[in-house]
Design a protein around this motif. Structure first.
Motif, PDB file in Angstrom:
ATOM      1  N   UNK A 283       0.824  -1.201   0.000  1.00  0.00           N
ATOM      2  CA  UNK A 283       0.000   0.000   0.000  1.00  0.00           C
ATOM      3  C   UNK A 283       0.864   1.259   0.000  1.00  0.00           C
ATOM      4  N   UNK A 284       1.958   1.228   0.751  1.00  0.00           N
ATOM      5  CA  UNK A 284       2.830   2.396   0.795  1.00  0.00           C
ATOM      6  C   UNK A 284       3.501   2.646  -0.554  1.00  0.00           C
ATOM      7  N   UNK A 285       3.790   1.572  -1.294  1.00  0.00           N
ATOM      8  CA  UNK A 285       4.335   1.739  -2.642  1.00  0.00           C
ATOM      9  C   UNK A 285       3.286   2.355  -3.567  1.00  0.00           C
ATOM     10  N   UNK A 286       2.049   1.912  -3.436  1.00  0.00           N
ATOM     11  CA  UNK A 286       0.959   2.509  -4.211  1.00  0.00           C
ATOM     12  C   UNK A 286       0.801   3.985  -3.866  1.00  0.00           C
ATOM     13  N   UNK A 287       0.880   4.300  -2.574  1.00  0.00           N
ATOM     14  CA  UNK A 287       0.717   5.681  -2.115  1.00  0.00           C
ATOM     15  C   UNK A 287       1.859   6.569  -2.565  1.00  0.00           C
ATOM     16  N   UNK A 288       3.009   5.968  -2.864  1.00  0.00           N
ATOM     17  CA  UNK A 288       4.199   6.720  -3.281  1.00  0.00           C
ATOM     18  C   UNK A 288       4.361   6.763  -4.796  1.00  0.00           C
ATOM     19  N   UNK A 289       3.351   6.310  -5.515  1.00  0.00           N
ATOM     20  CA  UNK A 289       3.351   6.355  -6.978  1.00  0.00           C
ATOM     21  C   UNK A 289       4.509   5.567  -7.593  1.00  0.00           C
ATOM     22  N   UNK A 290       4.778   4.391  -7.013  1.00  0.00           N
ATOM     23  CA  UNK A 290       5.756   3.483  -7.608  1.00  0.00           C
ATOM     24  C   UNK A 290       5.057   2.630  -8.664  1.00  0.00           C
ATOM     25  N   UNK A 291       5.817   2.185  -9.662  1.00  0.00           N
ATOM     26  CA  UNK A 291       5.302   1.200 -10.618  1.00  0.00           C
ATOM     27  C   UNK A 291       5.609  -0.164 -10.038  1.00  0.00           C
ATOM     28  N   UNK A 292       4.565  -0.934  -9.752  1.00  0.00           N
ATOM     29  CA  UNK A 292       4.714  -2.132  -8.936  1.00  0.00           C
ATOM     30  C   UNK A 292       4.687  -3.406  -9.767  1.00  0.00           C
ATOM     31  N   UNK A 293       5.679  -4.259  -9.506  1.00  0.00           N
ATOM     32  CA  UNK A 293       5.758  -5.600 -10.082  1.00  0.00           C
ATOM     33  C   UNK A 293       5.658  -6.559  -8.904  1.00  0.00           C
ATOM     34  N   UNK A 294       4.572  -7.310  -8.815  1.00  0.00           N
ATOM     35  CA  UNK A 294       4.277  -8.085  -7.615  1.00  0.00           C
ATOM     36  C   UNK A 294       4.270  -9.578  -7.881  1.00  0.00           C
ATOM     37  N   UNK A 295       4.576 -10.340  -6.820  1.00  0.00           N
ATOM     38  CA  UNK A 295       4.460 -11.796  -6.903  1.00  0.00           C
ATOM     39  C   UNK A 295       3.017 -12.159  -7.221  1.00  0.00           C
ATOM     40  N   UNK A 296       2.837 -13.134  -8.080  1.00  0.00           N
ATOM     41  CA  UNK A 296       1.512 -13.496  -8.578  1.00  0.00           C
ATOM     42  C   UNK A 296       0.776 -14.374  -7.561  1.00  0.00           C
ATOM     43  N   UNK A 297      -0.026 -13.748  -6.708  1.00  0.00           N
ATOM     44  CA  UNK A 297      -0.858 -14.493  -5.758  1.00  0.00           C
ATOM     45  C   UNK A 297      -2.127 -13.699  -5.472  1.00  0.00           C
ATOM     46  N   UNK A 298      -3.104 -14.359  -4.881  1.00  0.00           N
ATOM     47  CA  UNK A 298      -4.420 -13.745  -4.692  1.00  0.00           C
ATOM     48  C   UNK A 298      -4.385 -12.537  -3.775  1.00  0.00           C
ATOM     49  N   UNK A 299      -3.499 -12.545  -2.765  1.00  0.00           N
ATOM     50  CA  UNK A 299      -3.434 -11.417  -1.838  1.00  0.00           C
ATOM     51  C   UNK A 299      -3.001 -10.149  -2.564  1.00  0.00           C
ATOM     52  N   UNK A 300      -1.927 -10.248  -3.352  1.00  0.00           N
ATOM     53  CA  UNK A 300      -1.439  -9.076  -4.074  1.00  0.00           C
ATOM     54  C   UNK A 300      -2.409  -8.638  -5.162  1.00  0.00           C
ATOM     55  N   UNK A 301      -2.976  -9.617  -5.868  1.00  0.00           N
ATOM     56  CA  UNK A 301      -3.901  -9.287  -6.957  1.00  0.00           C
ATOM     57  C   UNK A 301      -5.202  -8.685  -6.427  1.00  0.00           C
ATOM     58  N   UNK A 302      -5.565  -9.052  -5.207  1.00  0.00           N
ATOM     59  CA  UNK A 302      -6.759  -8.477  -4.605  1.00  0.00           C
ATOM     60  C   UNK A 302      -6.609  -6.997  -4.314  1.00  0.00           C
ATOM     61  N   UNK A 303      -5.376  -6.538  -4.151  1.00  0.00           N
ATOM     62  CA  UNK A 303      -5.115  -5.127  -3.887  1.00  0.00           C
ATOM     63  C   UNK A 303      -4.818  -4.371  -5.182  1.00  0.00           C
ATOM     64  N   UNK A 304      -3.885  -4.883  -5.965  1.00  0.00           N
ATOM     65  CA  UNK A 304      -3.455  -4.189  -7.183  1.00  0.00           C
ATOM     66  C   UNK A 304      -4.446  -4.333  -8.338  1.00  0.00           C
ATOM     67  N   UNK A 305      -5.129  -5.466  -8.350  1.00  0.00           N
ATOM     68  CA  UNK A 305      -6.020  -5.791  -9.467  1.00  0.00           C
ATOM     69  C   UNK A 305      -5.227  -5.764 -10.777  1.00  0.00           C
ATOM     70  N   UNK A 306      -5.676  -5.005 -11.777  1.00  0.00           N
ATOM     71  CA  UNK A 306      -4.977  -4.998 -13.072  1.00  0.00           C
ATOM     72  C   UNK A 306      -3.943  -3.878 -13.156  1.00  0.00           C
TER      73      UNK A 306
END
Length: 368
Positions: A283-306
């Motif tokens: 969430x802090x990376x999202x709040x800081x306007x980072x371009x995020x590359x995340x591990x592919x799992x339901x927890x991360x995808x539930x937050x980042x979505x597409x």
């Protein structure tokens, strides 16, 4: 209301997500007129008895001496102390080492527990420890008056496994709106000419997967690896990548302004977490306007979505490193920032917790 917060190493935050939440939420409660107490380890850096109106109760914490076992003693000390304080509500953050003492909790207060992630799935734990954590999770689930889930996945899990309802309240982050490029000089990097990953040095956070991808890519762009690396696993990783000039082990950084600037000015931000609920650093990376590359799992995808890119192995990390450009994905960045403003902001999160507390108190009075 007279409220206690248990289960953290204390405030202000020098450790992790629950400590960060405890700091923000406890101060918020004081500002709303409540009497708040937060339990701190006796050797916490902050030794005062009051933090912005929050009463600090230091309790002996022998973790430095006994390792993980010391956490059980610390939690025992906190719970025993809580018996003489006449609290209305006790908020437990996590259950790992305090659930076995549930029978010692005072009877008057309402016990509300944030169940954290599915701790027994963490690969750093041996099978006997995992079995204990499953037992501890069950104790916390059945002994608490109310449960909080910080992700919809955890909420579904608790309902399915324990037939227990829980209140979904996500974690939060402050929108970062005042970047200062001068901060980068302290870390010897330049704007959008470095990548970044931030995590505890644990296998399930997939540091090795990301760093293997860095090595495979032959990309000379520096990647800052932020987290306490003075651990057994940290030593293993430092030795594994000692010949890579691109990989820089930075240690833990607790200065939030610095972290926000590093995230903001990074080229790519990797998030390798694979176990748990809503992860604070995501969430802090999202709040800081980072371009995020995340591990592919339901927890991360539930937050980042597409609004991010996903990887499941080192080859995919390599491909992303060589093909993804920040300027091509400004809409992803903006969408994530707006999600923080509209859904994952601290004011909303704190308000949701306070509303839950007020509802629980009202139900308690109705039942008397």
């Amino acid at each position: 209301m007279k409220i206690a917060i248990l289960g953290t190493r204390g405030i202000p935050n020098y450790y992790g997500g629950f400590e960060q939440f405890a700091e923000f939420f406890s101060v918020y409660l004081v500002q709303k007129g409540h009497e708040v107490y937060c339990y701190n380890s006796h050797n916490h850096k902050f030794q005062e008895k009051n933090f912005h109106g929050v009463n600090i109760i230091h309790q002996h914490d022998p973790e430095y001496k006994y390792g993980t076992f010391g956490q059980f003693i610390y939690d025992y000390n906190c719970i025993i102390d809580s018996r003489k304080r006449d609290f209305d509500i006790i908020l437990q953050l996590g259950y790992t080492s305090n659930s076995i003492w549930y029978f010692l909790l005072p009877k008057k207060p309402i016990i509300i527990t944030n169940m954290d992630g599915i701790e027994w799935k963490r690969s750093k734990y041996s099978r006997p420890v995992q079995q204990f954590l499953r037992f501890a999770e069950r104790l916390a689930a059945i002994s608490s008056d109310y449960l909080v889930s910080d992700s919809l996945g955890i909420q579904t899990f608790l309902k399915k496994r324990y037939k227990k309802d829980s209140t979904y309240i996500a974690y939060g982050a402050h929108p970062f709106t005042n970047p200062n490029e001068a901060v980068l000089e302290q870390y010897h990097v330049e704007k959008e000419k470095f990548n970044m990953i931030m995590a505890r040095f644990e296998p399930e956070n997939n540091l090795q997967m990301v760093l293997d991808g860095v090595v495979k890519s032959n990309d000379s762009t520096p990647i800052l690896v932020i987290g306490n690396h003075n651990t057994k696993y940290g030593e293993y990783l430092k030795n594994r990548y000692k010949n890579s000039k691109a990989i820089r082990f930075m240690g833990a950084i607790y200065n939030l302004e610095h972290l926000n600037n590093l995230r903001y000015f990074s080229k790519l931000y990797f998030h390798g977490h694979s176990v748990g609920g809503t992860n604070p650093s995501l969430l802090e990376a999202m709040a800081s306007k980072a371009l995020i590359l995340a591990h592919n799992n339901d927890f991360n995808k539930g937050i980042l979505k597409e609004n991010g890119y996903y990887f499941a192995n080192a080859e995919e990390v390599k491909k992303l490193l060589l093909t993804i450009k920040k300027n091509d994905n400004l809409q992803f960045i903006q969408n994530n920032f707006e999600a923080i403003v509209n859904e994952f902001n601290w004011e909303k999160i704190n308000g949701a917790y306070l509303q839950l507390f007020e509802q629980c108190m009202a139900r308690s009075k109705e039942g008397k």
